[in-house]
Scaffold this motif. Structure first.
Motif, PDB file in Angstrom:
ATOM      1  N   ASP A   1     114.989 -19.576  80.429  1.00 51.80           N
ATOM      2  CA  ASP A   1     115.142 -18.519  79.433  1.00 51.80           C
ATOM      3  C   ASP A   1     114.352 -18.897  78.176  1.00 51.80           C
ATOM      4  OD1 ASP A   1     116.321 -17.083  77.127  1.00 51.80           O
ATOM      5  OD2 ASP A   1     117.718 -16.302  78.624  1.00 51.80           O
ATOM      6  N   ILE A   2     113.310 -18.140  77.875  1.00 58.92           N
ATOM      7  CA  ILE A   2     112.418 -18.473  76.768  1.00 58.92           C
ATOM      8  C   ILE A   2     113.170 -18.492  75.440  1.00 58.92           C
ATOM      9  CG2 ILE A   2     110.453 -17.647  75.413  1.00 58.92           C
ATOM     10  CD1 ILE A   2     109.189 -16.669  78.016  1.00 58.92           C
ATOM     11  N   ARG A   3     114.022 -17.499  75.219  1.00 58.42           N
ATOM     12  CA  ARG A   3     114.760 -17.444  73.953  1.00 58.42           C
ATOM     13  C   ARG A   3     115.779 -18.582  73.858  1.00 58.42           C
ATOM     14  NH1 ARG A   3     117.381 -12.293  70.803  1.00 58.42           N
ATOM     15  NH2 ARG A   3     118.701 -13.489  69.370  1.00 58.42           N
ATOM     16  N   ALA A   4     116.438 -18.878  74.952  1.00 57.71           N
ATOM     17  CA  ALA A   4     117.419 -19.967  74.939  1.00 57.71           C
ATOM     18  C   ALA A   4     116.740 -21.294  74.614  1.00 57.71           C
ATOM     19  CB  ALA A   4     118.137 -20.050  76.285  1.00 57.71           C
ATOM     20  N   ARG A   5     115.522 -21.459  75.078  1.00 56.11           N
ATOM     21  CA  ARG A   5     114.795 -22.697  74.786  1.00 56.11           C
ATOM     22  C   ARG A   5     114.503 -22.808  73.286  1.00 56.11           C
ATOM     23  NH1 ARG A   5     112.857 -25.274  79.479  1.00 56.11           N
ATOM     24  NH2 ARG A   5     111.321 -26.460  78.271  1.00 56.11           N
ATOM     25  N   GLN A   6     114.242 -21.683  72.649  1.00 53.69           N
ATOM     26  CA  GLN A   6     114.035 -21.708  71.197  1.00 53.69           C
ATOM     27  C   GLN A   6     115.334 -22.056  70.467  1.00 53.69           C
ATOM     28  OE1 GLN A   6     111.062 -21.264  69.277  1.00 53.69           O
ATOM     29  NE2 GLN A   6     110.291 -21.695  71.340  1.00 53.69           N
ATOM     30  N   ASP A   7     116.447 -21.582  70.986  1.00 49.18           N
ATOM     31  CA  ASP A   7     117.742 -21.925  70.386  1.00 49.18           C
ATOM     32  C   ASP A   7     118.005 -23.425  70.501  1.00 49.18           C
ATOM     33  OD1 ASP A   7     118.150 -19.252  69.806  1.00 49.18           O
ATOM     34  OD2 ASP A   7     119.360 -18.875  71.608  1.00 49.18           O
ATOM     35  N   ARG A   8     117.689 -23.978  71.670  1.00 45.99           N
ATOM     36  CA  ARG A   8     117.896 -25.415  71.863  1.00 45.99           C
ATOM     37  C   ARG A   8     116.971 -26.213  70.944  1.00 45.99           C
ATOM     38  NH1 ARG A   8     116.726 -24.397  78.063  1.00 45.99           N
ATOM     39  NH2 ARG A   8     118.473 -23.007  78.539  1.00 45.99           N
ATOM     40  N   LEU A   9     115.755 -25.750  70.812  1.00 44.01           N
ATOM     41  CA  LEU A   9     114.792 -26.411  69.939  1.00 44.01           C
ATOM     42  C   LEU A   9     115.304 -26.426  68.498  1.00 44.01           C
ATOM     43  CD1 LEU A   9     111.961 -27.599  69.307  1.00 44.01           C
ATOM     44  CD2 LEU A   9     111.115 -25.240  69.169  1.00 44.01           C
ATOM     45  N   ALA A  10     115.778 -25.288  68.039  1.00 39.74           N
ATOM     46  CA  ALA A  10     116.275 -25.189  66.668  1.00 39.74           C
ATOM     47  C   ALA A  10     117.481 -26.099  66.451  1.00 39.74           C
ATOM     48  CB  ALA A  10     116.647 -23.736  66.357  1.00 39.74           C
ATOM     49  N   GLU A  11     118.365 -26.153  67.430  1.00 42.64           N
ATOM     50  CA  GLU A  11     119.560 -26.985  67.316  1.00 42.64           C
ATOM     51  C   GLU A  11     119.191 -28.467  67.223  1.00 42.64           C
ATOM     52  OE1 GLU A  11     123.701 -27.956  69.807  1.00 42.64           O
ATOM     53  OE2 GLU A  11     122.265 -26.467  70.561  1.00 42.64           O
ATOM     54  N   GLY A  12     118.277 -28.904  68.085  1.00 43.78           N
ATOM     55  CA  GLY A  12     117.875 -30.304  68.074  1.00 43.78           C
ATOM     56  C   GLY A  12     117.140 -30.688  66.806  1.00 43.78           C
ATOM     57  N   LEU A  13     116.228 -29.838  66.371  1.00 41.19           N
ATOM     58  CA  LEU A  13     115.489 -30.113  65.146  1.00 41.19           C
ATOM     59  C   LEU A  13     116.424 -30.202  63.946  1.00 41.19           C
ATOM     60  CD1 LEU A  13     112.341 -27.811  65.541  1.00 41.19           C
ATOM     61  CD2 LEU A  13     112.426 -30.311  65.738  1.00 41.19           C
TER      62      LEU A  13
ATOM     63  N   ASP B   1     106.881 -24.269  74.283  1.00 42.85           N
ATOM     64  CA  ASP B   1     107.973 -23.979  73.347  1.00 42.85           C
ATOM     65  C   ASP B   1     107.550 -24.022  71.884  1.00 42.85           C
ATOM     66  OD1 ASP B   1     110.007 -23.460  75.287  1.00 42.85           O
ATOM     67  OD2 ASP B   1     110.073 -25.603  75.711  1.00 42.85           O
ATOM     68  N   VAL B   2     106.521 -24.793  71.550  1.00 34.29           N
ATOM     69  CA  VAL B   2     105.928 -24.735  70.204  1.00 34.29           C
ATOM     70  C   VAL B   2     104.419 -24.524  70.410  1.00 34.29           C
ATOM     71  CG1 VAL B   2     105.782 -25.797  67.923  1.00 34.29           C
ATOM     72  CG2 VAL B   2     107.667 -26.416  69.449  1.00 34.29           C
ATOM     73  N   PRO B   3     104.018 -23.280  70.675  1.00 31.06           N
ATOM     74  CA  PRO B   3     102.639 -23.026  71.101  1.00 31.06           C
ATOM     75  C   PRO B   3     101.656 -22.753  69.971  1.00 31.06           C
ATOM     76  CG  PRO B   3     103.908 -21.020  71.304  1.00 31.06           C
ATOM     77  CD  PRO B   3     104.854 -22.078  70.789  1.00 31.06           C
ATOM     78  N   ASP B   4     102.167 -22.429  68.788  1.00 34.86           N
ATOM     79  CA  ASP B   4     101.243 -21.999  67.736  1.00 34.86           C
ATOM     80  C   ASP B   4     101.841 -22.299  66.358  1.00 34.86           C
ATOM     81  OD1 ASP B   4     103.175 -19.919  67.289  1.00 34.86           O
ATOM     82  OD2 ASP B   4     102.184 -18.694  68.798  1.00 34.86           O
ATOM     83  N   TRP B   5     100.987 -22.098  65.342  1.00 32.67           N
ATOM     84  CA  TRP B   5     101.413 -22.425  63.980  1.00 32.67           C
ATOM     85  C   TRP B   5     102.551 -21.522  63.521  1.00 32.67           C
ATOM     86  CZ3 TRP B   5     101.199 -19.249  59.666  1.00 32.67           C
ATOM     87  CH2 TRP B   5     100.473 -18.053  59.798  1.00 32.67           C
ATOM     88  N   GLY B   6     102.598 -20.306  64.022  1.00 35.29           N
ATOM     89  CA  GLY B   6     103.653 -19.382  63.613  1.00 35.29           C
ATOM     90  C   GLY B   6     105.028 -19.851  64.069  1.00 35.29           C
ATOM     91  N   THR B   7     105.108 -20.337  65.306  1.00 32.85           N
ATOM     92  CA  THR B   7     106.378 -20.851  65.816  1.00 32.85           C
ATOM     93  C   THR B   7     106.797 -22.095  65.034  1.00 32.85           C
ATOM     94  OG1 THR B   7     105.805 -20.027  68.024  1.00 32.85           O
ATOM     95  CG2 THR B   7     107.580 -21.654  67.876  1.00 32.85           C
ATOM     96  N   ALA B   8     105.840 -23.001  64.819  1.00 27.78           N
ATOM     97  CA  ALA B   8     106.141 -24.211  64.047  1.00 27.78           C
ATOM     98  C   ALA B   8     106.571 -23.848  62.628  1.00 27.78           C
ATOM     99  CB  ALA B   8     104.927 -25.136  64.022  1.00 27.78           C
ATOM    100  N   TYR B   9     105.871 -22.909  62.027  1.00 23.52           N
ATOM    101  CA  TYR B   9     106.187 -22.484  60.655  1.00 23.52           C
ATOM    102  C   TYR B   9     107.584 -21.877  60.571  1.00 23.52           C
ATOM    103  CZ  TYR B   9     106.065 -19.625  56.419  1.00 23.52           C
ATOM    104  OH  TYR B   9     106.379 -19.036  55.214  1.00 23.52           O
ATOM    105  N   ALA B  10     107.924 -21.041  61.551  1.00 26.31           N
ATOM    106  CA  ALA B  10     109.231 -20.382  61.539  1.00 26.31           C
ATOM    107  C   ALA B  10     110.362 -21.412  61.593  1.00 26.31           C
ATOM    108  CB  ALA B  10     109.336 -19.411  62.714  1.00 26.31           C
ATOM    109  N   HIS B  11     110.211 -22.410  62.452  1.00 21.48           N
ATOM    110  CA  HIS B  11     111.246 -23.439  62.541  1.00 21.48           C
ATOM    111  C   HIS B  11     111.298 -24.275  61.265  1.00 21.48           C
ATOM    112  CE1 HIS B  11     112.824 -23.028  66.628  1.00 21.48           C
ATOM    113  NE2 HIS B  11     111.598 -22.713  67.011  1.00 21.48           N
TER     114      HIS B  11
END
Length: 389
Positions: free
Chosen positions: A154-166, A194-204
């Motif tokens: 699940d792409i969105r769930a992976r972002q949730d896990r990423l945010a939680e760990g960070l 899961d972190v493919p571009d500057w926008g994703t990195a910036y958002a986190h």
């Protein structure tokens, strides 16, 4: 007109961090070619890094990669930091490794299994502990996490896990410490990263807080990407934490910075200068592999390439450029940029080095030093350092 004295003064303050792993055996996924005289441990890597700083004068720090540079003992990292200091350099960013353990086949911090995520986060927390011991400011994070097939996870769930760990790691950072989040558009994952571009990195990073910054690896973009636009935007938002400099022709080639497209490097450095990023708050780091070329000379050459691009960026006549832009004179504006880029700055940099008490030609000075012959003779036996691929 640009004042040469100001340009020289700025160049003397430049600092380029070299990566410990570039001194060891590293290369492609197909073959890593061993070389004679390669360091066998982190201490010998620092000895080599000290040579780069000795001859360039602008490479005062060395990034570590854990566990490639892991040392044992309760005082191990403090002793390593002392070893560096005795050789005229300091320990820099601590780079984590969540991509070479078999448990991370389906990801690390984004893995669907909570136990694997716990293992990955614990490693990141260990890296912060190491930062405490070494006095390092930056924790650099690159995640290979992603999927190869639609529906794999699940792409969105992976972002949730990423945010939680960070978030957990961010809370562990001490005063004066930062988290630098790197991105890469593909590889080793091919469907989604899961972190493919500057926008994703910036958002986190934006959600995490002021201690979280984006790091731009110049080889981690799709062909044709306007990297200098990304740099300008991140500087404008106060979220550019640093660079991993290297060159690429096709993908993440990790060749010597400036070797493939020196004009791009100049354009990037111009936006750094124009955007107020030529400060210690933006870390200028190399992230390269020297598989077929001699390692120390390749790193010296890379540092020199960054210096040349920076000197040209500093020489841009900002007043003339602003006037041409304001009047809509497209050709004149472009000419101002091209005039600076086409300037041969090597004589200027030779003067700068001599004023710093250095040899005007770092490559020639290194060749004359005998260090290359010394390490081949002395570093016999033992296990050469490498990235474990």
């Amino acid at each position: 007109m640009t004042e040469l004295a100001a340009v020289k003064a700025a160049l003397k303050t430049q600092a380029v961090e070299t990566p410990s792993w570039a001194y060891g055996n590293s290369g492609t996924r197909f073959k890593v070619f061993a070389q004679q005289g390669v360091p066998r441990d982190p201490w010998e890597k620092l000895d080599d890094a000290a040579q780069v700083h000795k001859f360039t004068g602008v490479a005062p720090t060395v990034a570590l990669h854990i566990p490639w540079d892991k040392v044992e003992g309760s005082d191990g990292y403090a002793e390593l930091a002392k070893h560096a200091q005795e050789r005229g350099v300091k320990l820099g960013a601590i780079n984590s490794n969540t991509f070479q353990d078999d448990d991370y086949k389906l990801g690390s911090i984004c893995h669907p299994d909570a136990a694997v995520r716990r293992k990955a986060v614990d490693h990141l927390l260990e890296c912060v502990d190491i930062m405490d011991a070494t006095g390092s400011r930056d924790l650099k994070l690159w995640f290979a996490d992603g999927t190869n097939y639609p529906g794999q996870d699940d792409i969105r769930a992976r972002q949730d896990r990423l945010a939680e760990g960070l978030a957990e790691v961010y809370e562990r950072l001490g005063d004066g410490q930062r988290m630098l989040l790197e991105y890469k558009f593909f590889e080793p994952a091919f469907y989604s990263t899961d972190v493919p571009d500057w926008g994703t990195a910036y958002a986190h990073c934006l959600k995490l807080g002021e201690k979280a910054q984006v790091v731009v690896d110049t080889g981690h973009h799709a062909p044709g990407t306007n990297i200098e636009f990304i740099v300008a935007t991140l500087l404008r938002e106060g979220k550019l934490g640093g660079f991993d400099f290297n060159s690429r022709f096709y993908a993440d080639d990790d060749l010597m910075v400036g070797a493939a497209d020196p004009f791009q490097l100049f354009r990037i450095m111009y936006e750094v200068v124009r955007g107020g990023g030529f400060t210690p708050e933006v870390a200028f780091m190399l992230d390269q592999c020297h598989n077929i070329e001699a390692k120390i000379p390749a790193i010296i050459r890379s540092v020199m390439n960054v210096q040349e691009a920076t000197a040209k960026a500093l020489l841009v006549d900002r007043d003339a450029l602003s006037a041409a832009q304001a009047s809509g004179d497209v050709l004149e504006a472009n000419a101002v940029i091209m005039d600076a880029y086409n300037t041969d700055v090597r004589p200027l940099l030779r003067e700068v080095r001599e004023e710093m008490g250095l040899d005007a030609d770092p490559m020639a000075a290194y060749r004359r030093s005998g260090w290359a012959e010394k390490i081949v003779t002395e570093r016999v036996g033992g296990q050469q350092a490498g990235w474990g691929a």
